[in-house]
Design a protein around this motif. Structure first.
Motif, PDB file in Angstrom:
ATOM      1  N   SER A   7      24.763   1.875  25.648  1.00 40.35           N
ATOM      2  CA  SER A   7      24.376   1.881  26.727  1.00 40.35           C
ATOM      3  C   SER A   7      23.929   0.606  26.910  1.00 40.35           C
ATOM      4  CB  SER A   7      23.971   3.176  27.601  1.00 40.35           C
ATOM      5  OG  SER A   7      23.829   2.041  28.885  1.00 40.35           O
ATOM      6  N   THR A   8      23.436   0.322  26.099  1.00 39.10           N
ATOM      7  CA  THR A   8      22.255  -0.992  25.497  1.00 39.10           C
ATOM      8  C   THR A   8      23.410  -1.432  24.943  1.00 39.10           C
ATOM      9  OG1 THR A   8      20.315   0.384  25.332  1.00 39.10           O
ATOM     10  CG2 THR A   8      20.365  -1.540  24.010  1.00 39.10           C
TER      11      THR A   8
ATOM     12  N   ARG B 139      25.492  -3.717  27.511  1.00 37.33           N
ATOM     13  CA  ARG B 139      23.762  -3.650  28.440  1.00 37.33           C
ATOM     14  C   ARG B 139      23.639  -5.261  28.322  1.00 37.33           C
ATOM     15  NH1 ARG B 139      20.963   0.452  29.627  1.00 37.33           N
ATOM     16  NH2 ARG B 139      19.600  -0.248  28.053  1.00 37.33           N
ATOM     17  N   ASP B 140      23.765  -5.805  26.671  1.00 39.27           N
ATOM     18  CA  ASP B 140      23.402  -6.109  26.283  1.00 39.27           C
ATOM     19  C   ASP B 140      24.219  -7.611  26.146  1.00 39.27           C
ATOM     20  OD1 ASP B 140      20.439  -5.877  25.384  1.00 39.27           O
ATOM     21  OD2 ASP B 140      21.111  -5.154  23.074  1.00 39.27           O
TER      22      ASP B 140
ATOM     23  N   ASP C 250      24.542  -9.302  29.529  1.00 34.86           N
ATOM     24  CA  ASP C 250      23.253 -10.072  29.136  1.00 34.86           C
ATOM     25  C   ASP C 250      23.650 -11.099  28.904  1.00 34.86           C
ATOM     26  OD1 ASP C 250      21.838  -8.525  30.973  1.00 34.86           O
ATOM     27  OD2 ASP C 250      20.891  -7.812  29.379  1.00 34.86           O
TER      28      ASP C 250
END
Length: 124
Positions: A11-12, A15-16, A19
């Motif tokens: 998930s991180t 997201r990264d 972004d």
């Protein structure tokens, strides 16, 4: 010792990546380069510069002059392509001077496709 939560890592990472994609797509020249690569997968830097400068100038109601195309080529080479590579949106083969969306993760590719559809009314 607590078990690792791999879904949180994914998930991180997603997201990264998203972004980074928003950062990359903030500039119109970078978006247009991605739109072209979305349809052609791989292209030379020269081809991308021709297309991007043409799209920008015709959208503004102007004819593309060689100096505008040359300026676009330089900006792509020294500013926009490095940003797209750094954010993981494209790959650039410096020796062959070719760009590709190959490393682009699926959520990012979908984001590019949606941006293309909204901005141009087309794209795959």
């Amino acid at each position: 010792m607590e078990p690792e939560d791999r879904s949180s890592d994914r998930s991180t990472a997603t997201r990264d990546a998203i972004d980074d994609a928003f950062l990359a797509l903030r500039d119109r020249k970078r978006r247009f380069a991605c739109y072209f690569l979305l349809e052609h997968e791989t292209a030379s830097l020269s081809e991308v510069a021709d297309v991007v400068s043409g799209w920008i100038h015709t959208a503004d109601g102007r004819l593309v002059e060689s100096r505008c195309r040359d300026r676009c080529h330089l900006q792509l080479r020294h500013v926009h392509v490095p940003t797209l590579v750094e954010t993981g949106v494209i790959a650039y083969d410096d020796e062959a001077e070719t760009l590709s969306l190959a490393p682009c993760r699926e959520p990012v590719r979908e984001l590019i496709a949606r941006a293309c559809r909204n901005e141009t009314g087309s794209c795959t």
